[in-house]
Design a protein around this motif. Sequence first.
Motif, PDB file in Angstrom:
ATOM      1  N   CYS A   1       0.849  -1.192   0.000  1.00 10.79           N
ATOM      2  CA  CYS A   1       0.000   0.000   0.000  1.00 10.79           C
ATOM      3  C   CYS A   1       0.885   1.242   0.000  1.00 10.79           C
ATOM      4  O   CYS A   1       1.801   1.355   0.817  1.00 10.79           O
ATOM      5  CB  CYS A   1      -0.902   0.004   1.235  1.00 10.79           C
ATOM      6  N   THR A   2       0.605   2.139  -0.936  1.00 10.46           N
ATOM      7  CA  THR A   2       1.379   3.391  -0.986  1.00 10.46           C
ATOM      8  C   THR A   2       0.451   4.600  -0.851  1.00 10.46           C
ATOM      9  O   THR A   2       0.752   5.671  -1.344  1.00 10.46           O
ATOM     10  CB  THR A   2       2.207   3.486  -2.282  1.00 10.46           C
ATOM     11  N   ASN A   3      -0.684   4.387  -0.180  1.00 10.36           N
ATOM     12  CA  ASN A   3      -1.538   5.528   0.107  1.00 10.36           C
ATOM     13  C   ASN A   3      -0.931   6.333   1.271  1.00 10.36           C
ATOM     14  O   ASN A   3       0.076   5.914   1.856  1.00 10.36           O
ATOM     15  CB  ASN A   3      -2.943   5.063   0.438  1.00 10.36           C
ATOM     16  N   VAL A   4      -1.579   7.459   1.588  1.00 14.76           N
ATOM     17  CA  VAL A   4      -0.965   8.439   2.488  1.00 14.76           C
ATOM     18  C   VAL A   4      -0.390   7.870   3.793  1.00 14.76           C
ATOM     19  O   VAL A   4       0.802   8.039   4.068  1.00 14.76           O
ATOM     20  CB  VAL A   4      -1.977   9.565   2.803  1.00 14.76           C
ATOM     21  N   ALA A   5      -1.222   7.162   4.558  1.00 20.26           N
ATOM     22  CA  ALA A   5      -0.756   6.709   5.880  1.00 20.26           C
ATOM     23  C   ALA A   5       0.461   5.790   5.746  1.00 20.26           C
ATOM     24  O   ALA A   5       1.418   5.892   6.525  1.00 20.26           O
ATOM     25  CB  ALA A   5      -1.882   5.996   6.625  1.00 20.26           C
TER      26      ALA A   5
ATOM     27  N   CYS B   1       2.559   5.689   3.185  1.00 19.19           N
ATOM     28  CA  CYS B   1       3.697   6.457   2.662  1.00 19.19           C
ATOM     29  C   CYS B   1       4.393   7.230   3.773  1.00 19.19           C
ATOM     30  O   CYS B   1       5.622   7.282   3.821  1.00 19.19           O
ATOM     31  CB  CYS B   1       3.222   7.427   1.590  1.00 19.19           C
ATOM     32  N   LEU B   2       3.590   7.801   4.652  1.00 17.32           N
ATOM     33  CA  LEU B   2       4.180   8.564   5.763  1.00 17.32           C
ATOM     34  C   LEU B   2       5.029   7.665   6.650  1.00 17.32           C
ATOM     35  O   LEU B   2       5.899   8.127   7.370  1.00 17.32           O
ATOM     36  CB  LEU B   2       3.072   9.223   6.601  1.00 17.32           C
ATOM     37  N   ARG B   3       4.749   6.380   6.605  1.00 12.77           N
ATOM     38  CA  ARG B   3       5.526   5.445   7.441  1.00 12.77           C
ATOM     39  C   ARG B   3       6.452   4.564   6.603  1.00 12.77           C
ATOM     40  O   ARG B   3       6.743   3.435   6.969  1.00 12.77           O
ATOM     41  CB  ARG B   3       4.582   4.625   8.318  1.00 12.77           C
ATOM     42  N   GLY B   4       6.867   5.074   5.452  1.00  8.45           N
ATOM     43  CA  GLY B   4       7.960   4.421   4.729  1.00  8.45           C
ATOM     44  C   GLY B   4       7.595   3.429   3.638  1.00  8.45           C
ATOM     45  O   GLY B   4       8.441   2.629   3.230  1.00  8.45           O
ATOM     46  N   ALA B   5       6.351   3.455   3.147  1.00 12.44           N
ATOM     47  CA  ALA B   5       5.963   2.473   2.122  1.00 12.44           C
ATOM     48  C   ALA B   5       6.803   2.594   0.848  1.00 12.44           C
ATOM     49  O   ALA B   5       7.170   1.589   0.245  1.00 12.44           O
ATOM     50  CB  ALA B   5       4.479   2.618   1.792  1.00 12.44           C
TER      51      ALA B   5
ATOM     52  N   ALA C   1       0.032   0.942   9.655  1.00  8.50           N
ATOM     53  CA  ALA C   1       0.823   1.176   8.448  1.00  8.50           C
ATOM     54  C   ALA C   1       2.310   1.047   8.753  1.00  8.50           C
ATOM     55  O   ALA C   1       2.711   1.246   9.905  1.00  8.50           O
ATOM     56  CB  ALA C   1       0.534   2.587   7.930  1.00  8.50           C
ATOM     57  N   PRO C   2       3.137   0.730   7.750  1.00  7.46           N
ATOM     58  CA  PRO C   2       2.754   0.389   6.380  1.00  7.46           C
ATOM     59  C   PRO C   2       2.264  -1.061   6.251  1.00  7.46           C
ATOM     60  O   PRO C   2       2.718  -1.933   6.990  1.00  7.46           O
ATOM     61  CB  PRO C   2       4.050   0.604   5.596  1.00  7.46           C
ATOM     62  N   ALA C   3       1.353  -1.238   5.305  1.00  2.13           N
ATOM     63  CA  ALA C   3       0.723  -2.542   5.156  1.00  2.13           C
ATOM     64  C   ALA C   3       0.902  -3.069   3.734  1.00  2.13           C
ATOM     65  O   ALA C   3       1.111  -2.300   2.794  1.00  2.13           O
ATOM     66  CB  ALA C   3      -0.764  -2.433   5.470  1.00  2.13           C
ATOM     67  N   MET C   4       0.818  -4.376   3.615  1.00  5.15           N
ATOM     68  CA  MET C   4       0.864  -4.970   2.268  1.00  5.15           C
ATOM     69  C   MET C   4       0.075  -6.270   2.272  1.00  5.15           C
ATOM     70  O   MET C   4      -0.269  -6.814   3.327  1.00  5.15           O
ATOM     71  CB  MET C   4       2.304  -5.271   1.850  1.00  5.15           C
ATOM     72  N   MET C   5      -0.218  -6.740   1.081  1.00  3.52           N
ATOM     73  CA  MET C   5      -0.817  -8.059   0.941  1.00  3.52           C
ATOM     74  C   MET C   5       0.155  -8.939   0.189  1.00  3.52           C
ATOM     75  O   MET C   5       0.782  -8.491  -0.778  1.00  3.52           O
ATOM     76  CB  MET C   5      -2.124  -7.986   0.169  1.00  3.52           C
TER      77      MET C   5
ATOM     78  N   TYR D   1      -2.616 -10.478   4.791  1.00  2.00           N
ATOM     79  CA  TYR D   1      -2.223  -9.112   5.175  1.00  2.00           C
ATOM     80  C   TYR D   1      -0.968  -9.146   6.037  1.00  2.00           C
ATOM     81  O   TYR D   1      -0.818 -10.029   6.876  1.00  2.00           O
ATOM     82  CB  TYR D   1      -3.320  -8.465   6.026  1.00  2.00           C
ATOM     83  N   HIS D   2      -0.101  -8.161   5.829  1.00  4.32           N
ATOM     84  CA  HIS D   2       1.053  -7.974   6.708  1.00  4.32           C
ATOM     85  C   HIS D   2       1.099  -6.494   7.056  1.00  4.32           C
ATOM     86  O   HIS D   2       0.971  -5.650   6.176  1.00  4.32           O
ATOM     87  CB  HIS D   2       2.348  -8.391   6.004  1.00  4.32           C
ATOM     88  N   GLU D   3       1.265  -6.205   8.341  1.00  2.00           N
ATOM     89  CA  GLU D   3       1.202  -4.802   8.781  1.00  2.00           C
ATOM     90  C   GLU D   3       2.436  -4.430   9.603  1.00  2.00           C
ATOM     91  O   GLU D   3       3.238  -5.290   9.932  1.00  2.00           O
ATOM     92  CB  GLU D   3      -0.073  -4.605   9.620  1.00  2.00           C
ATOM     93  N   ASN D   4       2.529  -3.119   9.905  1.00  2.71           N
ATOM     94  CA  ASN D   4       3.682  -2.595  10.671  1.00  2.71           C
ATOM     95  C   ASN D   4       4.998  -3.042  10.045  1.00  2.71           C
ATOM     96  O   ASN D   4       5.925  -3.479  10.744  1.00  2.71           O
ATOM     97  CB  ASN D   4       3.627  -3.103  12.127  1.00  2.71           C
ATOM     98  N   LEU D   5       5.070  -2.966   8.747  1.00  4.32           N
ATOM     99  CA  LEU D   5       6.233  -3.506   8.042  1.00  4.32           C
ATOM    100  C   LEU D   5       7.477  -2.649   8.173  1.00  4.32           C
ATOM    101  O   LEU D   5       7.407  -1.422   8.199  1.00  4.32           O
ATOM    102  CB  LEU D   5       5.911  -3.608   6.555  1.00  4.32           C
ATOM    103  N   THR D   6       8.602  -3.331   8.217  1.00  7.98           N
ATOM    104  CA  THR D   6       9.905  -2.678   8.105  1.00  7.98           C
ATOM    105  C   THR D   6      10.655  -3.439   7.011  1.00  7.98           C
ATOM    106  O   THR D   6      10.230  -4.540   6.632  1.00  7.98           O
ATOM    107  CB  THR D   6      10.712  -2.832   9.413  1.00  7.98           C
ATOM    108  N   ALA D   7      11.748  -2.879   6.553  1.00  9.65           N
ATOM    109  CA  ALA D   7      12.527  -3.578   5.526  1.00  9.65           C
ATOM    110  C   ALA D   7      13.004  -4.937   6.062  1.00  9.65           C
ATOM    111  O   ALA D   7      12.957  -5.942   5.354  1.00  9.65           O
ATOM    112  CB  ALA D   7      13.714  -2.725   5.098  1.00  9.65           C
ATOM    113  N   GLU D   8      13.404  -4.967   7.335  1.00 12.42           N
ATOM    114  CA  GLU D   8      13.895  -6.226   7.911  1.00 12.42           C
ATOM    115  C   GLU D   8      12.763  -7.247   8.011  1.00 12.42           C
ATOM    116  O   GLU D   8      12.931  -8.425   7.699  1.00 12.42           O
ATOM    117  CB  GLU D   8      14.475  -6.004   9.328  1.00 12.42           C
ATOM    118  N   GLY D   9      11.599  -6.769   8.473  1.00 12.77           N
ATOM    119  CA  GLY D   9      10.438  -7.661   8.594  1.00 12.77           C
ATOM    120  C   GLY D   9      10.033  -8.199   7.229  1.00 12.77           C
ATOM    121  O   GLY D   9       9.697  -9.375   7.079  1.00 12.77           O
ATOM    122  N   LEU D  10      10.079  -7.337   6.245  1.00 11.04           N
ATOM    123  CA  LEU D  10       9.718  -7.732   4.889  1.00 11.04           C
ATOM    124  C   LEU D  10      10.695  -8.792   4.374  1.00 11.04           C
ATOM    125  O   LEU D  10      10.295  -9.795   3.785  1.00 11.04           O
ATOM    126  CB  LEU D  10       9.740  -6.480   3.998  1.00 11.04           C
TER     127      LEU D  10
END
Length: 157
Positions: free
Chosen positions: A83-87, A89-93, A131-135, A140-149
Amino acid sequence: MGKILSQKFYDRMNKLEPRYPDKVALLLPALHAAQEEFGWLPPEVMEEVGAFIGIHPAQVREVASFYTMYNLKPVGKYHLKICTNVACCLRGADELVHHVEKKYGIRCGETTPDRKLTLNEEECLGACGTAPAMMLNDDYHENLTAEGLDKILERLE
Ligand code: FES
């Protein structure tokens, strides 16, 4: 032209039809069911869906391209939708998108040559509070970081 969609598709649609005000209202569930069969919506499938619903293939394509959940190109075994919507994006999407692009050598909207992974940006997934979230496919995966991803991606076979 012979039919490409399965009898199962038609049985499912015929069952759903009485629940909808008219056949055109069946378009979204029909696209969904068609995508389940092929993993994406090839032009000839959209044509057949249009013939079933009774509308022009161009109208089917117009609707299918409006919704990000429909794939107009083949996708890999794993479909990553960040997800690259506002919330988000503000948290690094955006950084997460670039991270995946760099890691796999693909651009957003592309699939790896081995057809393992497709990367797409997604509209709001309704998880703005985490956020940031992805599918990843249907999960669903939420509160993502590069390491978590990276950890999630490492588990993919
Ligand atoms: S903005 Fe990303 S989940 Fe809502």
